[in-house]
Scaffold this active site. Structure first.
Site, PDB file in Angstrom:
ATOM      1  N   CYS A 185      51.848  81.742 -10.892  1.00 33.81           N
ATOM      2  CA  CYS A 185      52.366  80.704  -9.907  1.00 33.81           C
ATOM      3  C   CYS A 185      51.308  80.150  -9.306  1.00 33.81           C
ATOM      4  O   CYS A 185      50.414  79.787 -10.029  1.00 33.81           O
ATOM      5  CB  CYS A 185      53.578  81.322  -9.039  1.00 33.81           C
ATOM      6  SG  CYS A 185      53.207  82.506  -7.940  1.00 33.81           S
ATOM      7  N   ARG A 221      55.781  84.367  -6.630  1.00 37.23           N
ATOM      8  CA  ARG A 221      56.703  84.117  -7.427  1.00 37.23           C
ATOM      9  C   ARG A 221      56.532  84.731  -8.772  1.00 37.23           C
ATOM     10  O   ARG A 221      57.213  85.346  -9.478  1.00 37.23           O
ATOM     11  CB  ARG A 221      56.920  82.672  -7.839  1.00 37.23           C
ATOM     12  CG  ARG A 221      57.573  81.961  -6.831  1.00 37.23           C
ATOM     13  CD  ARG A 221      57.663  80.351  -7.033  1.00 37.23           C
ATOM     14  NE  ARG A 221      56.234  79.667  -6.852  1.00 37.23           N
ATOM     15  CZ  ARG A 221      55.850  78.519  -7.362  1.00 37.23           C
ATOM     16  NH1 ARG A 221      57.005  77.576  -7.781  1.00 37.23           N
ATOM     17  NH2 ARG A 221      54.697  77.928  -6.951  1.00 37.23           N
TER      18      ARG A 221
END
Length: 430
Positions: free
Chosen positions: A382, A387
């Site tokens: 990410c 994430r």
């Protein structure tokens, strides 16, 4: 007197309505599993998602859901805008019969909600408790609040830790929110102790080992992690798994899930644990869970490789970098879009309305759109790793064998002007 009588009547009416709720489920025509299959009905599990994922209900020997069932818990609250996507994800439409199962009140509530969405062919699935089940491959690693509360209370629980266990809240920075309210007995891990500037990549293996030992964590310690944002907990989970902690678990839905159950919290300083003298295995025990910049470049050339961007669509196509401290916009040429959320602090594409993990079949469907498949060598990235760590953990829960986190992500890639960048709308290559 009239006011008292009116209140009594109102209370009686509410009580009668509450008592009648199970009867609403009974009003649905019964349907056997064989008939549901013959009718090509959508089978819908209305229970909380942790039972769907694999945890057994009280009195059950097996957990999980009826084979092929979708999940739509009576506890979820969809907005008007979200309903359309939910119906699509679960294959629900007015022309398809739907067989619901679960506790009577849950069945009644979901039936009511579906009628509001124009779904009228509703049935109640018979014999579902004896029907064949399936479950998330590593459902034990995705714990739920009442299980954790029972574990803390010393009650017998399914999939109990085999030995020593510890609970930690994970977040960025000083434990300000933690001081005001946290799960009893939880320690605190600041993500600043896991990653370092300038790129917020993983700290050295020696620094990681020191953090683990200082918190009393060995390779055979069961570590249960939660966060006010599950991404933070997943970031810690990934690094612990890389180091070699054998039993890492996440609280599904994070601290919000604990609050929803109205379970006890406490205030005050972080709980501390007796330091461990030895981790027990050489760190890293799983170096394959970590991908470097050069390895990411190699993966792009690999026929069965998938470098997976877990970012918003606007980040992926270059409308925004997603971060105030990252200036370049765009993404890595050849990367596949693995979805993310509404912004850089969200993984909503992977979550049910209550923040719990979506069913594996829905995540797999999202990834399949971009040819991200379980048999590939997949590295998730990410902006700076949070994430990506959550996507990695979900893939691991689904028992993907060849997965890692490209830790540097977009921040590291975009810092070198020699690295190519792509912007603009694009579609997956078939």
């Amino acid at each position: 007197m009239k006011r008292v009588l009116g209140l009594w009547r109102a209370g009686l009416a509410a009580l009668l309505l509450w008592c009648a709720m199970p009867a609403l489920a009974a009003e649905l025509p019964p349907l056997t599993l064989a008939d549901a299959t013959a009718k090509q009905a959508v089978i819908l599990d209305t229970r909380p998602s942790y039972f769907y994922q694999g945890w057994p209900m009280a009195g059950e020997k097996q957990g999980g859901h009826v084979v092929g069932a979708e999940s739509l818990s009576a506890e979820w609250k969809y907005s008007d805008e979200e309903w359309a996507q939910a119906l699509k994800d679960k294959g629900l439409s007015p022309d398809k019969p739907v067989a619901l199962y679960g506790e009577p009140r849950g069945v009644a509530e979901v039936a009511r909600l579906l009628r509001q969405q124009g779904i009228k062919q509703l049935f109640e699935l018979q014999g579902w408790k004896e029907a064949p089940r399936e479950h998330l491959a590593r459902w034990q690693q995705l714990v739920y609040p009442l299980w954790l509360a029972d574990l803390q209370a010393g009650k017998p629980v399914a999939a109990a830790p085999k030995g020593d266990w510890k609970l930690f809240e994970v977040a960025w920075g000083a434990p300000k929110a933690y001081l005001l309210s946290h799960i009893p007995g939880a320690g605190y891990i600041d993500t600043n102790s896991l990653e370092e500037e300038p790129l917020w990549n993983k700290v050295s293996d020696e620094a990681l080992k020191k953090l683990l030992l200082d918190n009393g964590i060995r390779h055979d310690t069961t570590v249960i992690l939660y966060g006010r944002n599950t991404m933070a907990a997943a970031r810690a989970a990934h690094m612990m798994m890389y180091a070699g902690v054998e039993d890492v678990r996440l609280l599904d839905g994070g601290l919000d899930a604990w609050f929803v159950q109205h379970l006890r919290t406490e205030t005050g300083l972080a709980n501390t644990f007796k330091p461990a003298k030895d981790f027990g295995v050489t760190i890293p025990a799983h170096p394959e869970y970590y991908t470097t910049l050069e390895q990411a470049k190699t993966l792009l050339k690999q026929p069965d490789g998938a470098l997976v961007s877990v970012r918003t669509w606007d980040e992926f196509v270059g409308n925004t970098s997603g971060y105030s401290y990252i200036k370049p916009k765009g993404d890595i040429p050849g990367a596949k879009w693995g979805r993310g959320g509404v912004d850089a602090n969200s993984m909503s594409d992977f979550h049910n309305p209550d923040g719990t993990m979506k069913p594996a079949r829905e995540i797999l469907a999202m990834w399949d759109e971009w040819n991200i498949e379980p048999n590939q060598q997949a590295a998730f990235y990410c902006g700076t790793g949070w994430r990506a760590s959550e996507a990695f953990f979900y893939a691991w829960l689904m028992d993907w064998k060849r997965i890692s986190v490209y830790d540097g992500g977009w921040y590291e890639w975009s810092m070198d002007p020699k690295n190519p960048i792509v912007t603009g709308e694009r579609k997956p290559q078939r």
